[in-house]
Design a protein around this motif. Structure first.
Motif, PDB file in Angstrom:
ATOM      1  N   GLY A   1      64.694  39.598  99.960  1.00 54.85           N
ATOM      2  CA  GLY A   1      64.941  40.011  98.588  1.00 54.85           C
ATOM      3  C   GLY A   1      64.503  41.443  98.339  1.00 54.85           C
ATOM      4  O   GLY A   1      63.636  41.989  99.019  1.00 54.85           O
ATOM      5  N   THR A   2      65.133  42.032  97.336  1.00 54.34           N
ATOM      6  CA  THR A   2      64.715  43.350  96.883  1.00 54.34           C
ATOM      7  C   THR A   2      64.517  43.273  95.369  1.00 54.34           C
ATOM      8  O   THR A   2      65.372  42.748  94.650  1.00 54.34           O
ATOM      9  CB  THR A   2      65.736  44.439  97.277  1.00 54.34           C
ATOM     10  OG1 THR A   2      65.236  45.719  96.899  1.00 54.34           O
ATOM     11  CG2 THR A   2      67.090  44.219  96.626  1.00 54.34           C
ATOM     12  N   LEU A   3      63.393  43.768  94.907  1.00 53.39           N
ATOM     13  CA  LEU A   3      63.025  43.611  93.506  1.00 53.39           C
ATOM     14  C   LEU A   3      63.661  44.687  92.631  1.00 53.39           C
ATOM     15  O   LEU A   3      63.568  45.882  92.934  1.00 53.39           O
ATOM     16  CB  LEU A   3      61.506  43.660  93.355  1.00 53.39           C
ATOM     17  CG  LEU A   3      60.949  43.542  91.928  1.00 53.39           C
ATOM     18  CD1 LEU A   3      61.327  42.200  91.308  1.00 53.39           C
ATOM     19  CD2 LEU A   3      59.437  43.724  91.941  1.00 53.39           C
ATOM     20  N   VAL A   4      64.288  44.227  91.573  1.00 50.41           N
ATOM     21  CA  VAL A   4      64.824  45.118  90.547  1.00 50.41           C
ATOM     22  C   VAL A   4      64.072  44.834  89.254  1.00 50.41           C
ATOM     23  O   VAL A   4      64.059  43.692  88.782  1.00 50.41           O
ATOM     24  CB  VAL A   4      66.328  44.899  90.344  1.00 50.41           C
ATOM     25  CG1 VAL A   4      66.838  45.705  89.144  1.00 50.41           C
ATOM     26  CG2 VAL A   4      67.096  45.279  91.594  1.00 50.41           C
ATOM     27  N   THR A   5      63.446  45.857  88.707  1.00 52.77           N
ATOM     28  CA  THR A   5      62.697  45.713  87.467  1.00 52.77           C
ATOM     29  C   THR A   5      63.279  46.669  86.429  1.00 52.77           C
ATOM     30  O   THR A   5      63.372  47.868  86.692  1.00 52.77           O
ATOM     31  CB  THR A   5      61.209  46.013  87.664  1.00 52.77           C
ATOM     32  OG1 THR A   5      60.689  45.163  88.687  1.00 52.77           O
ATOM     33  CG2 THR A   5      60.436  45.758  86.376  1.00 52.77           C
ATOM     34  N   VAL A   6      63.669  46.113  85.296  1.00 51.25           N
ATOM     35  CA  VAL A   6      64.238  46.919  84.217  1.00 51.25           C
ATOM     36  C   VAL A   6      63.294  46.845  83.032  1.00 51.25           C
ATOM     37  O   VAL A   6      63.086  45.773  82.460  1.00 51.25           O
ATOM     38  CB  VAL A   6      65.634  46.423  83.826  1.00 51.25           C
ATOM     39  CG1 VAL A   6      66.248  47.355  82.770  1.00 51.25           C
ATOM     40  CG2 VAL A   6      66.535  46.341  85.048  1.00 51.25           C
ATOM     41  N   SER A   7      62.752  47.985  82.671  1.00 47.38           N
ATOM     42  CA  SER A   7      61.816  48.010  81.548  1.00 47.38           C
ATOM     43  C   SER A   7      62.561  48.333  80.255  1.00 47.38           C
ATOM     44  O   SER A   7      63.557  49.045  80.256  1.00 47.38           O
ATOM     45  CB  SER A   7      60.727  49.055  81.796  1.00 47.38           C
ATOM     46  OG  SER A   7      61.302  50.342  81.878  1.00 47.38           O
ATOM     47  N   SER A   8      62.037  47.797  79.169  1.00 45.05           N
ATOM     48  CA  SER A   8      62.695  48.002  77.869  1.00 45.05           C
ATOM     49  C   SER A   8      62.211  49.264  77.184  1.00 45.05           C
ATOM     50  O   SER A   8      61.260  49.902  77.610  1.00 45.05           O
ATOM     51  CB  SER A   8      62.439  46.795  76.966  1.00 45.05           C
ATOM     52  OG  SER A   8      61.045  46.617  76.802  1.00 45.05           O
TER      53      SER A   8
ATOM     54  N   GLY B   1      64.230  48.733  92.757  1.00 41.58           N
ATOM     55  CA  GLY B   1      63.269  49.632  92.173  1.00 41.58           C
ATOM     56  C   GLY B   1      63.044  49.362  90.707  1.00 41.58           C
ATOM     57  O   GLY B   1      63.497  48.341  90.168  1.00 41.58           O
ATOM     58  N   LEU B   2      62.372  50.306  90.073  1.00 39.67           N
ATOM     59  CA  LEU B   2      62.041  50.208  88.649  1.00 39.67           C
ATOM     60  C   LEU B   2      62.857  51.229  87.874  1.00 39.67           C
ATOM     61  O   LEU B   2      62.836  52.427  88.209  1.00 39.67           O
ATOM     62  CB  LEU B   2      60.544  50.462  88.454  1.00 39.67           C
ATOM     63  CG  LEU B   2      60.053  50.615  87.007  1.00 39.67           C
ATOM     64  CD1 LEU B   2      60.255  49.326  86.229  1.00 39.67           C
ATOM     65  CD2 LEU B   2      58.591  51.045  87.007  1.00 39.67           C
ATOM     66  N   VAL B   3      63.580  50.754  86.866  1.00 41.83           N
ATOM     67  CA  VAL B   3      64.359  51.645  86.020  1.00 41.83           C
ATOM     68  C   VAL B   3      64.169  51.229  84.565  1.00 41.83           C
ATOM     69  O   VAL B   3      63.671  50.139  84.285  1.00 41.83           O
ATOM     70  CB  VAL B   3      65.863  51.611  86.372  1.00 41.83           C
ATOM     71  CG1 VAL B   3      66.116  52.138  87.765  1.00 41.83           C
ATOM     72  CG2 VAL B   3      66.425  50.213  86.193  1.00 41.83           C
TER      73      VAL B   3
END
Length: 118
Positions: free
Chosen positions: A111-118, A9-11
């Motif tokens: 695959g599983t998408l990991v998105t880390v926003s700054s 997910g997106l964190v």
């Protein structure tokens, strides 16, 4: 044998995320199971792996932030990711070394998408 990954997910940076991978099929045993990741434009790299004795190995870049655990009765591996950084952004792949019917080979999950926003 199939590996089913979940939990991406997106964190935001500094937050946590947990990934899980379930191995399913007939007449198999898991020798080792873990996670690789591939960021855009980069090669796939090992993140963490745990063997059937409970021993584990983590990439230097995630030591102290990530933890891998295994529920052998459920054929499931978990990756707890804490203090996430933007550079952790990648597609994470479950990978397992599995013995079945006298043979041993590696299996990959989707695959599983990991998105880390700054």
């Amino acid at each position: 044998v199939q590996l089913q990954a979940s939990g991406g997910g997106l964190v935001q940076a500094g937050e946590s995320l947990s990934l899980s991978c379930l191995a399913s099929g007939n007449a198999f045993s898991i020798n080792a199971i873990g996670w690789y990741r591939q960021a855009p434009g980069k090669q796939r790299e090992l993140v963490a792996v745990i063997n059937d004795s409970g021993g584990s190995n983590l990439a230097d870049s995630v030591k102290g932030r990530f933890a891998i655990s295994r529920d052998s009765s459920m054929n499931t591996v978990h990756l707890q990711m804490n203090s996430l950084k933007p550079e952790d952004t990648a597609v994470y792949y479950c990978n397992a070394l599995i013995s079945r019917l006298g043979t041993r080979r590696y299996y990959w999950g989707q695959g599983t998408l990991v998105t880390v926003s700054s």
